[in-house]
Motif scaffolding. Structure first.
Motif, short mmCIF file in Angstrom:
data_model
loop_
_atom_site.label_atom_id
_atom_site.label_comp_id
_atom_site.label_asym_id
_atom_site.label_seq_id
_atom_site.Cartn_x
_atom_site.Cartn_y
_atom_site.Cartn_z
N ASN A 67 75.28 57.86 12.98
CA ASN A 67 74.95 59.07 13.74
C ASN A 67 74.63 58.65 15.15
O ASN A 67 74.69 57.47 15.49
CB ASN A 67 73.79 59.85 13.11
CG ASN A 67 72.51 59.05 13.07
OD1 ASN A 67 72.09 58.50 14.08
ND2 ASN A 67 71.90 58.97 11.91
N SER A 68 74.31 59.60 15.98
CA SER A 68 74.08 59.27 17.39
C SER A 68 72.61 59.15 17.72
O SER A 68 72.25 58.96 18.86
CB SER A 68 74.69 60.35 18.28
OG SER A 68 74.04 61.60 18.05
N GLY A 69 71.76 59.27 16.71
CA GLY A 69 70.34 59.20 16.96
C GLY A 69 69.86 57.80 17.25
O GLY A 69 69.97 57.32 18.35
N SER A 70 69.37 57.14 16.23
CA SER A 70 68.87 55.78 16.45
C SER A 70 69.39 54.81 15.40
O SER A 70 68.83 53.74 15.21
CB SER A 70 67.34 55.78 16.45
OG SER A 70 66.85 56.33 15.23
N SER A 71 70.48 55.16 14.73
CA SER A 71 71.08 54.21 13.79
C SER A 71 71.71 53.08 14.58
O SER A 71 72.27 53.31 15.66
CB SER A 71 72.16 54.90 12.95
OG SER A 71 71.60 55.89 12.14
N PRO A 72 71.65 51.87 14.08
CA PRO A 72 72.21 50.74 14.83
C PRO A 72 73.72 50.86 15.00
O PRO A 72 74.43 51.39 14.15
CB PRO A 72 71.84 49.53 13.98
CG PRO A 72 71.61 50.06 12.62
CD PRO A 72 71.08 51.44 12.79
N LEU A 73 74.20 50.34 16.12
CA LEU A 73 75.62 50.25 16.38
C LEU A 73 76.17 49.01 15.70
O LEU A 73 75.54 47.95 15.69
CB LEU A 73 75.90 50.17 17.89
CG LEU A 73 75.95 51.46 18.68
CD1 LEU A 73 74.63 52.19 18.65
CD2 LEU A 73 76.38 51.18 20.12
N HIS A 74 77.38 49.14 15.16
CA HIS A 74 78.07 48.01 14.56
C HIS A 74 79.33 47.77 15.39
O HIS A 74 80.16 48.68 15.53
CB HIS A 74 78.40 48.28 13.10
CG HIS A 74 77.17 48.45 12.26
ND1 HIS A 74 76.53 47.38 11.67
CD2 HIS A 74 76.44 49.55 11.96
CE1 HIS A 74 75.46 47.83 11.01
NE2 HIS A 74 75.38 49.14 11.18
N PHE A 75 79.46 46.56 15.91
CA PHE A 75 80.52 46.24 16.86
C PHE A 75 81.71 45.54 16.21
O PHE A 75 81.55 44.78 15.24
CB PHE A 75 79.98 45.32 17.96
CG PHE A 75 79.09 46.00 18.96
CD1 PHE A 75 77.75 46.16 18.71
CD2 PHE A 75 79.62 46.47 20.15
CE1 PHE A 75 76.92 46.79 19.63
CE2 PHE A 75 78.81 47.08 21.09
CZ PHE A 75 77.46 47.25 20.83
N GLY A 76 82.87 45.77 16.79
CA GLY A 76 84.02 44.94 16.50
C GLY A 76 83.97 43.67 17.34
O GLY A 76 83.03 43.48 18.12
N ASN A 77 84.98 42.83 17.18
CA ASN A 77 85.01 41.57 17.93
C ASN A 77 85.64 41.69 19.31
O ASN A 77 85.74 40.70 20.03
CB ASN A 77 85.70 40.49 17.11
CG ASN A 77 84.82 40.00 15.98
OD1 ASN A 77 83.60 39.96 16.11
ND2 ASN A 77 85.44 39.64 14.87
#
Lengths: 110, 114
Positions: B97-107
């Motif tokens: 979601n756009s709240g405060s869930s952590p972002l998971h990145f690609g490489n």
């Protein structure tokens, strides 16, 4: 102005030599403080989220703490595989407003 | 499960050419972000998608940059008439979601403009 400052820029440790990385922030209405690890050629890997002053989280040799002005990433008895750049980011309202630090480059020598 | 996938991992292009960078987010993640990372600089926000809402394009550095997200999943970042200053690593991230869930990145995609 919302700002995140990380120190030191670079840190070199001997294996087993514990230390701490600092993330100072000036953000109104903090809604979360994120720590990430980034290896060369890779994207940032999520480590921790801290939401309120006094909160602590641990994972293996890492422990993150939060006060009203700063966060620390404590590394206990580091190993060479802990070598990476550690990034922190402050959520200033929602994830579109993440304020990122420039990172601390950690090198752990065997 | 599968993480965020980006392609290509590396792209070398000539100045003035157009490039397309692709991002496949984590299944079920409704929020998708594009960032740019240059040497010695922090992560620079480019654009954000959340569900079917209009994207937040406030971080795009010029009108040569555009992005779309099809079917709420795969996203493409397009850079037209590339310039040398566009050389950087382009990172895509997704979150639940756009709240405060952590972002998971690609490489990331490392773009080099010659």
């Amino acid at each position: 102005e919302d700002q995140v400052t990380q120190s030191p820029e670079a840190l070199r440790l001997q294996e087993g030599e514990s230390s701490s990385l600092n993330c100072s922030y000036t953000v109104s209405g903090l809604r979360g403080l994120f720590w990430y690890r980034q290896d060369p050629g890779k994207g940032p890997e999520f480590l921790f989220t801290l939401y309120s002053a006094g909160e602590e989280k641990e994972k293996e040799r890492l422990k993150a703490t939060l006060t009203k002005k700063e966060s620390f990433l404590h590394i206990t008895a580091p190993k060479p595989e802990d070598s990476a750049t550690y990034l922190c980011a402050a959520n200033a309202g929602n994830n579109r407003k993440l304020i990122w630090g420039l990172g601390t480059s950690l090198a752990v020598n065997p | 499960g599968a993480g965020v996938s980006q392609s290509p991992s590396n792209k070398v292009t000539e100045k003035g050419k157009d490039v397309e960078l692709r991002c496949d987010p984590i299944s079920g993640h409704t929020a998708l972000y594009w960032y740019r990372q240059s040497l010695g600089q922090g992560l620079e926000f480019l654009i954000y998608f959340q569900g079917n809402s209009a994207p937040d394009k406030s971080g795009l550095p010029s009108d040569r940059f555009s992005a779309e997200r099809t079917g709420g999943s795969v996203s493409t970042l397009t850079i037209q008439r590339t310039q040398q200053e566009d050389s950087a690593v382009y990172l895509c991230a997704s979150s639940s979601n756009s709240g405060s869930s952590p972002l998971h990145f690609g490489n990331g995609t490392r773009l080099t403009v010659t």
